[in-house]
Motif scaffolding. Structure first.
Motif, PDB file in Angstrom:
ATOM      1  N   THR A 146       0.851  -1.187   0.000  1.00 20.11           N
ATOM      2  CA  THR A 146       0.000   0.000   0.000  1.00 20.11           C
ATOM      3  C   THR A 146       0.885   1.233   0.000  1.00 20.11           C
ATOM      4  OG1 THR A 146      -1.579  -1.259   1.309  1.00 20.11           O
ATOM      5  CG2 THR A 146      -1.939   1.106   1.187  1.00 20.11           C
ATOM      6  N   THR A 147       0.560   2.189  -0.864  1.00 20.82           N
ATOM      7  CA  THR A 147       1.420   3.376  -1.004  1.00 20.82           C
ATOM      8  C   THR A 147       0.787   4.645  -0.429  1.00 20.82           C
ATOM      9  OG1 THR A 147       0.501   3.816  -3.203  1.00 20.82           O
ATOM     10  CG2 THR A 147       2.490   2.460  -3.111  1.00 20.82           C
ATOM     11  N   ASP A 148      -0.527   4.619  -0.179  1.00 21.72           N
ATOM     12  CA  ASP A 148      -1.251   5.797   0.302  1.00 21.72           C
ATOM     13  C   ASP A 148      -1.314   5.784   1.834  1.00 21.72           C
ATOM     14  OD1 ASP A 148      -3.166   7.657   1.129  1.00 21.72           O
ATOM     15  OD2 ASP A 148      -4.422   7.367  -0.640  1.00 21.72           O
ATOM     16  N   PRO A 149      -0.692   6.779   2.516  1.00 19.27           N
ATOM     17  CA  PRO A 149      -0.661   6.787   3.984  1.00 19.27           C
ATOM     18  C   PRO A 149      -2.045   6.765   4.629  1.00 19.27           C
ATOM     19  CG  PRO A 149       0.837   8.438   3.086  1.00 19.27           C
ATOM     20  CD  PRO A 149       0.045   7.913   1.944  1.00 19.27           C
ATOM     21  N   GLU A 150      -3.051   7.392   3.987  1.00 19.13           N
ATOM     22  CA  GLU A 150      -4.392   7.400   4.586  1.00 19.13           C
ATOM     23  C   GLU A 150      -5.031   6.010   4.533  1.00 19.13           C
ATOM     24  OE1 GLU A 150      -6.793  10.687   3.400  1.00 19.13           O
ATOM     25  OE2 GLU A 150      -5.290  12.143   4.054  1.00 19.13           O
ATOM     26  N   LEU A 151      -4.761   5.283   3.467  1.00 19.39           N
ATOM     27  CA  LEU A 151      -5.240   3.894   3.383  1.00 19.39           C
ATOM     28  C   LEU A 151      -4.491   3.012   4.380  1.00 19.39           C
ATOM     29  CD1 LEU A 151      -5.610   3.342  -0.484  1.00 19.39           C
ATOM     30  CD2 LEU A 151      -7.415   3.807   1.179  1.00 19.39           C
ATOM     31  N   ILE A 152      -3.198   3.310   4.565  1.00 21.37           N
ATOM     32  CA  ILE A 152      -2.400   2.575   5.556  1.00 21.37           C
ATOM     33  C   ILE A 152      -2.994   2.793   6.949  1.00 21.37           C
ATOM     34  CG2 ILE A 152      -0.137   2.479   6.717  1.00 21.37           C
ATOM     35  CD1 ILE A 152       1.125   3.126   3.939  1.00 21.37           C
ATOM     36  N   LEU A 153      -3.357   4.045   7.255  1.00 20.63           N
ATOM     37  CA  LEU A 153      -3.958   4.362   8.561  1.00 20.63           C
ATOM     38  C   LEU A 153      -5.256   3.580   8.751  1.00 20.63           C
ATOM     39  CD1 LEU A 153      -3.930   6.152  11.169  1.00 20.63           C
ATOM     40  CD2 LEU A 153      -5.326   7.790   9.887  1.00 20.63           C
ATOM     41  N   GLU A 154      -6.085   3.548   7.699  1.00 13.91           N
ATOM     42  CA  GLU A 154      -7.361   2.815   7.760  1.00 13.91           C
ATOM     43  C   GLU A 154      -7.147   1.346   8.122  1.00 13.91           C
ATOM     44  OE1 GLU A 154     -10.159   2.842   4.390  1.00 13.91           O
ATOM     45  OE2 GLU A 154      -9.810   5.006   4.302  1.00 13.91           O
ATOM     46  N   LYS A 155      -6.128   0.756   7.493  1.00 10.65           N
ATOM     47  CA  LYS A 155      -5.905  -0.677   7.657  1.00 10.65           C
ATOM     48  C   LYS A 155      -5.126  -1.018   8.925  1.00 10.65           C
ATOM     49  CE  LYS A 155      -4.000  -4.716   5.503  1.00 10.65           C
ATOM     50  NZ  LYS A 155      -3.207  -5.318   4.464  1.00 10.65           N
ATOM     51  N   TRP A 156      -4.183  -0.157   9.293  1.00  9.55           N
ATOM     52  CA  TRP A 156      -3.254  -0.476  10.372  1.00  9.55           C
ATOM     53  C   TRP A 156      -3.493   0.325  11.657  1.00  9.55           C
ATOM     54  CZ3 TRP A 156       0.736  -4.122  10.190  1.00  9.55           C
ATOM     55  CH2 TRP A 156       0.923  -4.748   8.942  1.00  9.55           C
ATOM     56  N   GLY A 157      -4.442   1.264  11.610  1.00 10.83           N
ATOM     57  CA  GLY A 157      -4.641   2.199  12.716  1.00 10.83           C
ATOM     58  C   GLY A 157      -4.907   1.575  14.069  1.00 10.83           C
ATOM     59  N   ASP A 158      -5.483   0.366  14.083  1.00  9.08           N
ATOM     60  CA  ASP A 158      -5.770  -0.268  15.372  1.00  9.08           C
ATOM     61  C   ASP A 158      -4.668  -1.243  15.802  1.00  9.08           C
ATOM     62  OD1 ASP A 158      -6.236  -2.082  13.378  1.00  9.08           O
ATOM     63  OD2 ASP A 158      -8.077  -2.903  14.246  1.00  9.08           O
TER      64      ASP A 158
END
Length: 206
Positions: free
Chosen positions: A155-167
């Motif tokens: 994944t290259t988009d930090p906001e998508l990374i946050l969505e997936k990894w935020g928890d």
């Protein structure tokens, strides 16, 4: 939910970097930009944080092949056996850059890695990553965040990374879009350099 910091590589904000470093010192996990793909990292001296990363990756800590992300080559002897001049010249020529070098591990490796014969050393050409490690004062242990989607891979988009990894982590850094090609891995622990994975780093410099 993880904290989300936007940091610019051209001029990383020292205050934001300090916030990230404090999270690492408290045993937190961070997702941060490198010169290749986004990485998942923690303080090399924090065993509980190391165990958390191993759990996330679904492997035993002592069997994990994590990279040690360093600021420069000055403290290499803390983690790597004495290397010859030829090996040092290769490192000097390639780093900082998109390479992971496998080198023979020293006897002074942190406890969880004591039995490892080799370690992977990374010095990414990314001001955010380097400044975090410089301020922390020791390497971070790192692994890439692969995506289950085989088409995407990374994944290259930090906001998508946050969505997936935020928890799962304590901090995600938005340092701009990441790359989707991992580092080139070169094993320098034997008599001849051996390419273990061809990635972003060009082999022509060798």
């Amino acid at each position: 939910m993880a904290k989300f910091f936007r940091i610019f590589e051209e001029n990383p904000n020292p205050r934001e970097i300090t916030k990230v470093v404090n999270i690492l010192k408290e045993g937190g996990l961070i997702i941060y930009p490198t010169d290749t793909v986004y990485g998942l990292g923690c303080d090399i001296t924090n065993v509980k944080a190391l165990e958390r990363i191993a759990r996330i990756k679904g492997i035993k800590l002592e069997k994990a092949n994590f990279s040690f992300v360093c600021h420069d080559l000055s403290n290499l002897s803390d983690y790597v056996k004495q290397i010859d001049t030829g090996t040092f010249k290769i490192l000097k020529r390639a780093l900082p850059g998109p390479y992971t070098f496998v080198l023979p591990g020293s006897r002074t490796l942190p406890n969880p890695f004591k039995k490892k014969k080799t370690v992977g050393i990374r010095i990414p050409k990314n001001a955010i990553a380097l400044e975090i490690v410089r301020q922390l004062g020791n390497p971070i242990v790192s692994t890439s965040i692969r995506d289950e989607d085989e088409v995407l891979e990374y994944t290259t988009d930090p906001e998508l990374i946050l969505e997936k990894w935020g928890d799962k982590v304590d901090c995600v850094i938005d340092g701009g879009y990441g790359d989707n090609e991992p580092s080139t891995i070169i094993d320098l622990s034997g008599d001849e350099p051996m390419v273990l994975r061809e990635g972003k780093g060009s082999l022509e410099i060798f």
